[in-house]
Motif scaffolding. Sequence first.
Motif, PDB file in Angstrom:
ATOM      1  N   GLN B  67       0.866  -1.170   0.000  1.00 28.79           N
ATOM      2  CA  GLN B  67       0.000   0.000   0.000  1.00 28.79           C
ATOM      3  C   GLN B  67       0.918   1.240   0.000  1.00 28.79           C
ATOM      4  N   THR B  68       1.036   1.875  -1.180  1.00 30.66           N
ATOM      5  CA  THR B  68       2.034   2.958  -1.331  1.00 30.66           C
ATOM      6  C   THR B  68       1.807   4.109  -0.349  1.00 30.66           C
ATOM      7  N   TYR B  69       0.540   4.353  -0.002  1.00 24.50           N
ATOM      8  CA  TYR B  69       0.252   5.492   0.885  1.00 24.50           C
ATOM      9  C   TYR B  69       0.760   5.271   2.306  1.00 24.50           C
ATOM     10  N   VAL B  70       1.177   4.044   2.633  1.00 29.32           N
ATOM     11  CA  VAL B  70       1.802   3.814   3.947  1.00 29.32           C
ATOM     12  C   VAL B  70       3.200   4.446   3.967  1.00 29.32           C
ATOM     13  N   ALA B  71       3.828   4.487   2.794  1.00 24.06           N
ATOM     14  CA  ALA B  71       5.154   5.115   2.700  1.00 24.06           C
ATOM     15  C   ALA B  71       5.048   6.609   2.405  1.00 24.06           C
ATOM     16  N   HIS B  72       4.034   6.997   1.644  1.00 19.76           N
ATOM     17  CA  HIS B  72       3.936   8.381   1.187  1.00 19.76           C
ATOM     18  C   HIS B  72       2.796   9.107   1.888  1.00 19.76           C
ATOM     19  N   ASN B  73       3.141   9.815   2.909  1.00 21.15           N
ATOM     20  CA  ASN B  73       2.152  10.564   3.701  1.00 21.15           C
ATOM     21  C   ASN B  73       2.918  11.553   4.581  1.00 21.15           C
ATOM     22  N   GLY B  74       2.215  12.243   5.449  1.00 20.40           N
ATOM     23  CA  GLY B  74       2.890  13.196   6.331  1.00 20.40           C
ATOM     24  C   GLY B  74       3.527  12.524   7.545  1.00 20.40           C
ATOM     25  N   MET B  75       2.935  11.403   7.951  1.00 19.80           N
ATOM     26  CA  MET B  75       3.420  10.652   9.116  1.00 19.80           C
ATOM     27  C   MET B  75       2.640   9.348   9.192  1.00 19.80           C
ATOM     28  N   PHE B  76       3.317   8.304   9.636  1.00 15.91           N
ATOM     29  CA  PHE B  76       2.626   7.024   9.806  1.00 15.91           C
ATOM     30  C   PHE B  76       2.680   6.640  11.280  1.00 15.91           C
ATOM     31  N   LEU B  77       1.525   6.551  11.899  1.00 15.50           N
ATOM     32  CA  LEU B  77       1.461   6.170  13.315  1.00 15.50           C
ATOM     33  C   LEU B  77       1.080   4.699  13.439  1.00 15.50           C
ATOM     34  N   VAL B  78       1.789   3.970  14.284  1.00 15.37           N
ATOM     35  CA  VAL B  78       1.403   2.591  14.560  1.00 15.37           C
ATOM     36  C   VAL B  78       0.836   2.530  15.984  1.00 15.37           C
ATOM     37  N   PHE B  79      -0.437   2.157  16.080  1.00 14.42           N
ATOM     38  CA  PHE B  79      -1.099   2.045  17.385  1.00 14.42           C
ATOM     39  C   PHE B  79      -0.916   0.627  17.919  1.00 14.42           C
ATOM     40  N   CYS B  80      -0.390   0.538  19.141  1.00 13.97           N
ATOM     41  CA  CYS B  80      -0.081  -0.758  19.742  1.00 13.97           C
ATOM     42  C   CYS B  80      -0.837  -0.929  21.050  1.00 13.97           C
ATOM     43  N   ALA B  81      -1.385  -2.121  21.253  1.00 17.00           N
ATOM     44  CA  ALA B  81      -1.878  -2.498  22.579  1.00 17.00           C
ATOM     45  C   ALA B  81      -0.641  -2.743  23.434  1.00 17.00           C
ATOM     46  N   ASP B  82      -0.621  -2.189  24.647  1.00 11.24           N
ATOM     47  CA  ASP B  82       0.609  -2.208  25.448  1.00 11.24           C
ATOM     48  C   ASP B  82       0.315  -2.651  26.880  1.00 11.24           C
ATOM     49  N   LEU B  83       0.649  -3.915  27.175  1.00 10.11           N
ATOM     50  CA  LEU B  83       0.585  -4.386  28.570  1.00 10.11           C
ATOM     51  C   LEU B  83       1.973  -4.339  29.209  1.00 10.11           C
ATOM     52  N   ASN B  84       2.985  -4.024  28.408  1.00 11.60           N
ATOM     53  CA  ASN B  84       4.357  -3.952  28.928  1.00 11.60           C
ATOM     54  C   ASN B  84       4.483  -2.880  30.018  1.00 11.60           C
ATOM     55  N   ARG B  85       3.868  -1.719  29.749  1.00 10.10           N
ATOM     56  CA  ARG B  85       3.942  -0.626  30.732  1.00 10.10           C
ATOM     57  C   ARG B  85       3.297  -1.047  32.054  1.00 10.10           C
ATOM     58  N   LEU B  86       2.170  -1.766  31.944  1.00 16.74           N
ATOM     59  CA  LEU B  86       1.458  -2.196  33.155  1.00 16.74           C
ATOM     60  C   LEU B  86       2.269  -3.247  33.909  1.00 16.74           C
ATOM     61  N   GLN B  87       2.949  -4.089  33.158  1.00 11.92           N
ATOM     62  CA  GLN B  87       3.759  -5.117  33.792  1.00 11.92           C
ATOM     63  C   GLN B  87       4.945  -4.487  34.521  1.00 11.92           C
ATOM     64  N   ILE B  88       5.573  -3.487  33.888  1.00 12.92           N
ATOM     65  CA  ILE B  88       6.683  -2.780  34.541  1.00 12.92           C
ATOM     66  C   ILE B  88       6.191  -2.128  35.836  1.00 12.92           C
ATOM     67  N   ALA B  89       5.054  -1.440  35.738  1.00 20.72           N
ATOM     68  CA  ALA B  89       4.505  -0.749  36.918  1.00 20.72           C
ATOM     69  C   ALA B  89       4.217  -1.742  38.038  1.00 20.72           C
ATOM     70  N   GLN B 150       8.002  -7.680  24.340  1.00 23.87           N
ATOM     71  CA  GLN B 150       6.937  -8.583  24.736  1.00 23.87           C
ATOM     72  C   GLN B 150       5.789  -7.778  25.353  1.00 23.87           C
ATOM     73  N   LEU B 151       4.583  -8.255  25.171  1.00 21.15           N
ATOM     74  CA  LEU B 151       3.368  -7.644  25.737  1.00 21.15           C
ATOM     75  C   LEU B 151       2.947  -6.353  25.036  1.00 21.15           C
ATOM     76  N   VAL B 152       3.517  -6.139  23.843  1.00 25.38           N
ATOM     77  CA  VAL B 152       3.076  -5.022  22.994  1.00 25.38           C
ATOM     78  C   VAL B 152       2.780  -5.603  21.615  1.00 25.38           C
ATOM     79  N   TYR B 153       1.613  -5.302  21.042  1.00 22.12           N
ATOM     80  CA  TYR B 153       1.360  -5.761  19.665  1.00 22.12           C
ATOM     81  C   TYR B 153       0.788  -4.631  18.808  1.00 22.12           C
ATOM     82  N   PRO B 154       1.192  -4.600  17.537  1.00 24.00           N
ATOM     83  CA  PRO B 154       0.730  -3.552  16.623  1.00 24.00           C
ATOM     84  C   PRO B 154      -0.663  -3.889  16.113  1.00 24.00           C
ATOM     85  N   ILE B 155      -1.651  -3.041  16.405  1.00 25.00           N
ATOM     86  CA  ILE B 155      -3.036  -3.356  16.015  1.00 25.00           C
ATOM     87  C   ILE B 155      -3.314  -2.857  14.599  1.00 25.00           C
TER      88      ILE B 155
END
Lengths: 244, 244
Positions: B67-89, B150-155
């Motif tokens: 998908q060319t627009y994934v490379a050609h844009n102003g910015m590409f954000l990857v949203f991740c579910a993150d349990l790593n932060r909770l595990q550290i805490a 670990q404990l982070v996945y890209p949605i």
Amino acid sequence: MNAVIQLLQSHRSIRKFKDIPLRKEQLEAIVTSAQMASSSSNVQAYSIVAVSDPDKKQTLARLAGNQTYVAHNGMFLVFCADLNRLQIATAQHGEPFHQNAESFIVATVDAALAAQNAAVAAESLGLGVCYIGGIRNAPDEVSRLLELPQLVYPIFGLCIGVPDQEPTIRPRLPLAGLLHENAYSDEAVRSGIEAYDRTMHEYYKVRTQGRTLTNWSRGIADKYRKPVRAHIRPFLEGQGFRLD
Amino acid sequence: MNAVIQLLQSHRSIRKFKDIPLRKEQLEAIVTSAQMASSSSNVQAYSIVAVSDPDKKQTLARLAGNQTYVAHNGMFLVFCADLNRLQIATAQHGEPFHQNAESFIVATVDAALAAQNAAVAAESLGLGVCYIGGIRNAPDEVSRLLELPQLVYPIFGLCIGVPDQEPTIRPRLPLAGLLHENAYSDEAVRSGIEAYDRTMHEYYKVRTQGRTLTNWSRGIADKYRKPVRAHIRPFLEGQGFRLD
């Protein structure tokens, strides 16, 4: 900062509503806005049950852990991940229906994106909202009450109504603790927790006139040191969802 | 209809962007807005990786199915579910960390609510967005590329940028086919599919000058008659997530 960003950034959950029902045209504007959120390959894998029936709202309030604002608001929406519609569509063409962890994620995300548009639309109308994850305390009972068929599960509720309180805005994690540049940084996450712990310690202290001296990570540890809602997986299986 | 609802209801995905990078203050306004979305018990169980590196964007574009627009844009954000932060805490307080299908849902929903606020904030700035579920084609490679622990996945990803096209708005399911009153109605879902099939048949016909004569349910059947992304569950397990 434009008016939309100002609206987004002034969000706080409302937990006390005036006794004023949502008007039909308000509900329609809110749900039509919800529908315009993006959906994975346009599958629109969600449904919304608008609960206005006072008895059902009372039951839901009890099931959600005696949260009175679930019963007392302008309208209570239950957002559901819905693979039932997709299965019906697939069966209409004589094809077998395949589902797995991927379709579970798709349906859950579709519902959440729609819900957030609903929340923003409601707030733009001067209404307040509060998400209710507590309905996952008793997903079986909620599903029976709302007559959800197989392949539909209630993810969360959304209270909507005219606010009857003016809560302050709760601080969030520092931006640097969750926004990574080109690669995830564990170090940034750790500093983020540290800074946020200081912020939230102060926030709780002020809000409780010095009675609560805790911080964010302590609250997280208290929550996750034991299993939370361990019934969810068996419930989902009973509801026909496959997570393989 | 107020300006916010008008903005929400005029959403369409943008798949061609001008070659103009997102400015730092735009990114901050967008992510700060994302952060103000509701979060389950304030756990904020997500992270965002902002990908500006051209090589990484090229790789992501390829992984997402060219998908060319994934490379050609102003910015590409990857949203991740993150349990790593909770595990550290949790570990910081010497406690064991428990996770299951419930925490998986919490993290996935938290990330999605934040993402939709980001999308709305971006559109309020005159920018266009496109969600990219295609990064789940190759979640292992995406995770390695972005150094997700670990404990982070890209949605999903979110392309943001200055639009270089003016697509029309895609019709949605009829309101009655997804908004239920006090109880789920299978009949309403079936009528909704029927009506939407007619709408989308017309929509595809017009958009393709009569070349495409299909409808929504046929597309759904074609998608779900075989397993989609069956690698997701093993990937999630490898990434340390428990779905029990």
